[in-house]
Structures are given as C-alpha cells and as structure tokens.
Motif scaffolding. Sequence first.
Motif, PDB file in Angstrom:
ATOM      1  N   SER A  22       0.732  -0.823   0.054  1.00 58.34           N
ATOM      2  CA  SER A  22      -0.160   0.044  -0.159  1.00 58.34           C
ATOM      3  C   SER A  22       1.001   1.446   0.277  1.00 58.34           C
ATOM      4  CB  SER A  22      -1.049  -0.022   1.379  1.00 58.34           C
ATOM      5  OG  SER A  22       0.082   0.496   2.667  1.00 58.34           O
ATOM      6  N   ILE A  23       2.178   1.671   0.628  1.00 61.13           N
ATOM      7  CA  ILE A  23       2.868   2.079   0.530  1.00 61.13           C
ATOM      8  C   ILE A  23       3.845   2.345  -0.650  1.00 61.13           C
ATOM      9  CG2 ILE A  23       4.728   3.668   1.908  1.00 61.13           C
ATOM     10  CD1 ILE A  23       3.007   2.800   3.946  1.00 61.13           C
ATOM     11  N   LEU A  24       4.757   0.976  -1.120  1.00 62.79           N
ATOM     12  CA  LEU A  24       5.564   0.907  -1.777  1.00 62.79           C
ATOM     13  C   LEU A  24       5.352   0.860  -3.957  1.00 62.79           C
ATOM     14  CD1 LEU A  24       7.666  -2.346  -0.621  1.00 62.79           C
ATOM     15  CD2 LEU A  24       8.165  -0.198  -0.643  1.00 62.79           C
ATOM     16  N   ASN A  25       3.801   0.760  -3.688  1.00 61.12           N
ATOM     17  CA  ASN A  25       3.985   1.064  -5.349  1.00 61.12           C
ATOM     18  C   ASN A  25       3.516   2.052  -5.207  1.00 61.12           C
ATOM     19  OD1 ASN A  25       2.553  -2.094  -5.043  1.00 61.12           O
ATOM     20  ND2 ASN A  25       0.704  -1.559  -4.567  1.00 61.12           N
ATOM     21  N   SER A  26       3.858   3.280  -4.686  1.00 60.25           N
ATOM     22  CA  SER A  26       3.764   4.990  -5.004  1.00 60.25           C
ATOM     23  C   SER A  26       5.129   5.303  -5.543  1.00 60.25           C
ATOM     24  CB  SER A  26       2.397   6.372  -4.294  1.00 60.25           C
ATOM     25  OG  SER A  26       3.277   6.074  -3.107  1.00 60.25           O
ATOM     26  N   LEU A  27       5.285   4.556  -4.444  1.00 59.66           N
ATOM     27  CA  LEU A  27       7.583   5.084  -4.624  1.00 59.66           C
ATOM     28  C   LEU A  27       8.032   4.272  -5.563  1.00 59.66           C
ATOM     29  CD1 LEU A  27       7.856   5.094  -1.169  1.00 59.66           C
ATOM     30  CD2 LEU A  27       7.858   6.986  -2.508  1.00 59.66           C
ATOM     31  N   ALA A  28       7.196   3.509  -6.322  1.00 63.04           N
ATOM     32  CA  ALA A  28       7.929   2.278  -7.616  1.00 63.04           C
ATOM     33  C   ALA A  28       8.640   2.817  -8.553  1.00 63.04           C
ATOM     34  CB  ALA A  28       6.810   1.331  -8.133  1.00 63.04           C
ATOM     35  N   ALA A  29       8.253   3.923  -9.162  1.00 66.15           N
ATOM     36  CA  ALA A  29       8.921   5.116 -10.450  1.00 66.15           C
ATOM     37  C   ALA A  29      10.242   5.850  -9.919  1.00 66.15           C
ATOM     38  CB  ALA A  29       7.951   5.520 -11.080  1.00 66.15           C
TER      39      ALA A  29
END
Length: 201
Positions: free
Chosen positions: A23-30
């Motif tokens: 839920s947190i990592l997905n927004s930081l993947a790029a």
Amino acid sequence: MTETRPALDPRRTALLVMDYQPSILNSLAAAAPDLLDNAATAIDTVRDLGGRIGYVRVAFTDADGDAIPPTSPIAALATPERLRALHADAPGTAIHEQLTPHPQDIVVRKTRIGAFSTTDLDNRLRTAGIDTLILAGVATSGVVLSTLRDAADRDYRLVVLADACADHDPAVHDFLTGKIFPRQAHVTTTARLPTLFTEQR
C-alpha cells in the motif's frame, strides 16, 4: 556522512525494515525502482552476520480507527477509504512478499508514524540486547525521520541506509539523508553496510 565510521557488534544490532508494504511501496516504485532489492540485500547482510531483523508495518483494526482523536494529525488522513486500504487484514498492509520475515524476526504493527510510540518494539529490542539500529524505510520524511528522532532520544546508536529509504519528494530524501540525519546517525548504503561490522558469524 558522519566522519567516524561505527564498528557494529552484530549481536547488539538490529535492522528495522519499516513500512515496506504494498500500500505504500506502490506509489514509490517509479521513484526508487531498486528499493526492494536494496532492502533484501541489507536483510541478507545483517542476517548472515548474526544481527537481528525487525519489521514494522502500519495497519489499523476497526477499533484503532475509531480511537483516533479528532485533534490528531492522523485524523485528517483517516478517511474511510484510507482506513479500508490500511486495515490490518488488507493485503496492502502485509510485509512485502519479497521480504518475508523469518520465525525469529521481530514483527510489530503500528498505528502512528514512528515505529515506537504505539508498539512494544523498544521492549523487545532491549530484551534481545539490542543497542544499535539500522534503519530502512519508506518514507524518508515519515517513518524514518520519526523513528530516528525517537530512537536517538532512547539512546540507540543509529545507522541509516540511504538507498533503502525513499520519499515521494527526492529532494526531501536527499536533504534529510545528506544534512539532517548525519547529526544523529551514520548514513551509508547497502553496499557499504558489511564494512561497518566488527565481526562475522
């Protein structure tokens, strides 16, 4: 970087892997594509040297959500949709499958930004004889900053893995790891982490 390189005793050292959940990592993947690989490398390094691993995740039960006071900064973020996404049973709040804990690892669930205030983490670390913490987490301006400040007040010796932390604003990450964190911690990278230990198992 701090000028003096610490000499870490693995028997008294724990790596805290904080908020590494989908839920947190997905927004930081790029912004940080190597983040998971770096964290996995750090975990393997500390585990192989005989140190402890601790995992911190943020997740709320229904009772936790109901108990947030309206004066709390968390209240503004605790919309029904957000609380559903961060529910303790939601897949998005599980520790990322690439970093699955081992049975001997410490795992805690928190309901605020920092790793200590709503958990028994400090007691579990003290019971294990831990006095040194290596921090890896997302976001740099969230859980890492809050935990570092609190841990320093609790007299832990601190190391921050800059490449195992990330923030939605890369400039904020660079400022914190380059200017603020070195006042209370040794800032390094996962590649340099093995050189900080005094002995190997």
